[in-house]
Design a protein around this motif. Sequence first.
Motif, mmCIF file in Angstrom:
data_model
loop_
_atom_site.group_PDB
_atom_site.id
_atom_site.type_symbol
_atom_site.label_atom_id
_atom_site.label_comp_id
_atom_site.label_asym_id
_atom_site.label_seq_id
_atom_site.Cartn_x
_atom_site.Cartn_y
_atom_site.Cartn_z
ATOM 1 N N LYS A 9 -89.989 86.038 31.869
ATOM 2 C CA LYS A 9 -89.661 84.861 31.330
ATOM 3 C C LYS A 9 -89.864 83.692 31.837
ATOM 4 C CE LYS A 9 -86.204 83.248 27.960
ATOM 5 N NZ LYS A 9 -85.113 83.564 27.091
ATOM 6 N N THR A 10 -90.512 82.705 31.216
ATOM 7 C CA THR A 10 -90.766 81.535 31.961
ATOM 8 C C THR A 10 -89.567 80.412 31.296
ATOM 9 O OG1 THR A 10 -92.372 80.764 30.334
ATOM 10 C CG2 THR A 10 -93.097 81.704 32.406
ATOM 11 N N TYR A 11 -89.438 79.370 32.143
ATOM 12 C CA TYR A 11 -88.357 78.362 31.692
ATOM 13 C C TYR A 11 -89.073 77.020 32.158
ATOM 14 C CZ TYR A 11 -84.943 82.172 31.747
ATOM 15 O OH TYR A 11 -84.261 83.337 31.398
ATOM 16 N N THR A 12 -88.533 76.224 31.390
ATOM 17 C CA THR A 12 -89.364 74.711 31.680
ATOM 18 C C THR A 12 -88.032 73.946 31.143
ATOM 19 O OG1 THR A 12 -89.720 74.315 29.247
ATOM 20 C CG2 THR A 12 -91.608 75.502 30.890
ATOM 21 N N LEU A 13 -88.366 72.574 31.314
ATOM 22 C CA LEU A 13 -87.007 71.557 30.953
ATOM 23 C C LEU A 13 -86.560 71.721 29.834
ATOM 24 C CD1 LEU A 13 -85.698 69.360 32.491
ATOM 25 C CD2 LEU A 13 -87.365 67.666 31.453
ATOM 26 N N HIS A 14 -87.475 72.539 28.786
ATOM 27 C CA HIS A 14 -87.049 72.430 27.580
ATOM 28 C C HIS A 14 -86.062 73.687 27.149
ATOM 29 C CE1 HIS A 14 -89.674 69.313 26.182
ATOM 30 N NE2 HIS A 14 -90.681 69.955 26.828
ATOM 31 N N ASN A 15 -86.140 74.597 28.005
ATOM 32 C CA ASN A 15 -85.201 75.693 27.838
ATOM 33 C C ASN A 15 -84.442 76.391 29.044
ATOM 34 O OD1 ASN A 15 -87.342 76.973 29.335
ATOM 35 N ND2 ASN A 15 -87.651 78.697 27.876
ATOM 36 N N TYR A 16 -84.505 75.583 30.123
ATOM 37 C CA TYR A 16 -83.891 76.094 31.143
ATOM 38 C C TYR A 16 -82.203 76.206 31.372
ATOM 39 C CZ TYR A 16 -81.570 71.730 32.827
ATOM 40 O OH TYR A 16 -80.871 70.617 32.803
ATOM 41 N N GLN A 17 -81.956 75.534 30.342
ATOM 42 C CA GLN A 17 -80.242 75.535 30.227
ATOM 43 C C GLN A 17 -79.907 76.854 29.646
ATOM 44 O OE1 GLN A 17 -78.567 72.033 28.259
ATOM 45 N NE2 GLN A 17 -78.862 70.924 30.119
ATOM 46 N N SER A 18 -80.690 77.837 29.120
ATOM 47 C CA SER A 18 -80.498 79.107 28.811
ATOM 48 C C SER A 18 -80.444 80.126 29.655
ATOM 49 C CB SER A 18 -81.355 79.596 27.775
ATOM 50 O OG SER A 18 -82.824 79.805 28.326
ATOM 51 N N ASN A 46 -87.905 84.225 35.357
ATOM 52 C CA ASN A 46 -86.766 85.002 35.557
ATOM 53 C C ASN A 46 -86.784 85.867 36.943
ATOM 54 O OD1 ASN A 46 -88.815 86.315 34.278
ATOM 55 N ND2 ASN A 46 -87.400 88.172 33.828
ATOM 56 N N TYR A 47 -87.845 86.084 37.476
ATOM 57 C CA TYR A 47 -87.989 86.583 38.731
ATOM 58 C C TYR A 47 -87.287 85.789 39.883
ATOM 59 C CZ TYR A 47 -89.253 88.848 42.893
ATOM 60 O OH TYR A 47 -89.581 89.448 44.453
ATOM 61 N N VAL A 48 -87.661 84.627 39.756
ATOM 62 C CA VAL A 48 -87.159 83.608 40.783
ATOM 63 C C VAL A 48 -85.601 83.540 40.428
ATOM 64 C CG1 VAL A 48 -87.139 81.031 41.488
ATOM 65 C CG2 VAL A 48 -89.404 82.182 41.079
ATOM 66 N N MET A 49 -85.096 83.372 39.380
ATOM 67 C CA MET A 49 -83.764 83.043 38.911
ATOM 68 C C MET A 49 -82.959 84.173 39.538
ATOM 69 S SD MET A 49 -83.160 80.146 37.747
ATOM 70 C CE MET A 49 -84.530 79.424 38.786
ATOM 71 N N ASP A 50 -83.570 85.538 39.189
ATOM 72 C CA ASP A 50 -82.672 86.771 39.382
ATOM 73 C C ASP A 50 -82.905 87.367 40.847
ATOM 74 O OD1 ASP A 50 -82.007 86.498 36.587
ATOM 75 O OD2 ASP A 50 -83.438 88.103 36.138
ATOM 76 N N GLU A 51 -83.900 87.291 41.488
ATOM 77 C CA GLU A 51 -84.179 88.027 42.656
ATOM 78 C C GLU A 51 -84.304 86.805 44.003
ATOM 79 O OE1 GLU A 51 -84.134 91.118 42.549
ATOM 80 O OE2 GLU A 51 -84.017 91.261 40.568
ATOM 81 N N LEU A 52 -84.867 85.586 43.764
ATOM 82 C CA LEU A 52 -85.015 84.681 45.094
ATOM 83 C C LEU A 52 -83.974 83.831 45.139
ATOM 84 C CD1 LEU A 52 -88.847 84.219 44.289
ATOM 85 C CD2 LEU A 52 -87.700 86.021 45.637
ATOM 86 N N ILE A 53 -83.013 83.615 44.332
ATOM 87 C CA ILE A 53 -82.012 82.606 44.712
ATOM 88 C C ILE A 53 -80.784 83.340 44.794
ATOM 89 C CG2 ILE A 53 -80.619 80.638 43.747
ATOM 90 C CD1 ILE A 53 -83.439 79.636 42.404
ATOM 91 N N ASP A 54 -79.917 82.806 45.817
ATOM 92 C CA ASP A 54 -78.692 83.419 46.157
ATOM 93 C C ASP A 54 -77.628 82.383 45.379
ATOM 94 O OD1 ASP A 54 -76.134 84.538 46.908
ATOM 95 O OD2 ASP A 54 -76.746 84.375 49.124
ATOM 96 N N TRP A 55 -77.173 82.886 44.215
ATOM 97 C CA TRP A 55 -76.361 81.749 43.390
ATOM 98 C C TRP A 55 -75.070 81.848 43.899
ATOM 99 C CZ3 TRP A 55 -78.880 78.398 40.311
ATOM 100 C CH2 TRP A 55 -79.893 78.867 39.890
ATOM 101 N N ASP A 56 -74.763 82.758 44.787
ATOM 102 C CA ASP A 56 -73.204 82.558 45.296
ATOM 103 C C ASP A 56 -73.291 81.828 46.592
ATOM 104 O OD1 ASP A 56 -72.229 84.510 43.529
ATOM 105 O OD2 ASP A 56 -72.929 86.316 44.972
#
Length: 72
Positions: A9-18, A46-56
Amino acid sequence: MNKSRNQLKTYTLHNYQSIPQMAGIPKEFVRDIEIVGKVLPFKTNNYVMDELIDWDNIETDPEGCLIKSIMR
């Protein structure tokens, strides 16, 4: 296997807030994304968001630091 987790799933400026992780991001950070996204191309997935960034530990995470340095 969870099929929806494997779908890109790709995110851009138009839908990143989801992006679910955005709920915990400070408003200043979100404002910076909006400002930079109007000047520079913004696209992630979603791979970058879920796997590559340590949100904690977004302050010390290499991907998080990269995002913050771009916004400065």
